[in-house]
Design a protein around this motif. Structure first.
Motif, PDB file in Angstrom:
ATOM      1  N   GLU A  32      26.817  68.469  23.633  1.00  0.00           N
ATOM      2  CA  GLU A  32      28.194  68.242  23.155  1.00  0.00           C
ATOM      3  C   GLU A  32      29.062  69.460  23.459  1.00  0.00           C
ATOM      4  OE1 GLU A  32      30.039  65.869  21.727  1.00  0.00           O
ATOM      5  OE2 GLU A  32      28.626  64.390  20.986  1.00  0.00           O
ATOM      6  N   GLU A  65      32.313  69.510  25.885  1.00  0.00           N
ATOM      7  CA  GLU A  65      33.611  70.000  25.416  1.00  0.00           C
ATOM      8  C   GLU A  65      34.151  71.096  26.336  1.00  0.00           C
ATOM      9  OE1 GLU A  65      35.255  72.503  21.590  1.00  0.00           O
ATOM     10  OE2 GLU A  65      33.628  71.057  21.266  1.00  0.00           O
ATOM     11  N   TYR A  77      32.713  60.789  25.489  1.00  0.00           N
ATOM     12  CA  TYR A  77      33.123  61.233  26.823  1.00  0.00           C
ATOM     13  C   TYR A  77      32.808  60.112  27.810  1.00  0.00           C
ATOM     14  CZ  TYR A  77      33.266  65.864  24.739  1.00  0.00           C
ATOM     15  OH  TYR A  77      33.557  66.940  23.937  1.00  0.00           O
TER      16      TYR A  77
END
Length: 194
Positions: A170, A174, A12
């Motif tokens: 994570e 997301e 990211y």
């Protein structure tokens, strides 16, 4: 003293990671359920540098080895003081934390840094490097064997929480990407209709 270090590259951008960092302990993160509260104590932007400085109190609830409780007493609820510095011009987040609970027995000093991973990024596909260092020192007098056991138990717990924390973050990243993407699409659709 025991030292724990880890690094990881998130798939990211720095903008996504530095924004989602404020939601790291939200309901989207089912891996850090030991964090029960995050209170912002102060927040200010340095007008000369543009650096955002934030102080937070993080409250955790996690079990402690029974032998430690029997020796020293205490509670499974603990508090951590965190100071973070976000530099949008340098694209760098630095978070420094220290334990407030058990501070007469154990010193835990952690530093986390997020910054763009220029080696792993490509145009249109930015990545962010995560670096974590912690120094854990037992402070219980002349009992070397007990100090060593406390440090070993603490480093094991720290490693486990670090792994679960990364997995949870994570999930937050997301979900943030999805939610913000959906919001951008809605806003774009409104503009297209107008």
């Amino acid at each position: 003293m025991k030292v724990f270090s880890s690094s990881y590259t998130f798939d990211y951008s720095w903008e996504e990671v530095s924004t989602a960092n404020w939601r790291k302990y939200c309901p989207w993160n089912d891996k850090s359920t030991h964090v029960i509260a995050v209170d912002t104590l102060s927040q200010e932007v340095d007008p000369a540098t543009g650096i955002l400085r934030t102080e937070r109190l993080i409250t955790c609830n996690q079990s402690c080895p029974a032998w430690v409780l029997s020796l020293f007493g205490g509670s499974s609820t603990s508090h951590v003081y965190e100071t973070s510095y976000v530099s949008p011009t340098e694209k760098r987040v630095v978070m420094c934390s220290t334990n407030l609970s058990w501070a007469n027995i154990l010193s835990v000093r952690e530093t986390v840094v997020y910054q763009p991973d220029r080696d792993a990024s490509s145009p249109g596909h930015e990545r962010t490097k995560f670096m974590q260092d912690a120094k854990i020192t037992a402070l219980c007098g002349g009992w070397q064997k007990i100090r060593t056991k406390i440090e070993e138990a603490s480093i094991e717990r720290f490693q486990e929480n670090a792994r679960r924390g990364r997995e949870g973050f994570e999930a937050v990243l997301e979900m943030s990407r999805r939610v913000f993407g959906e919001e951008r699409e809605r806003e774009q659709a409104k503009l297209n209709v107008a």
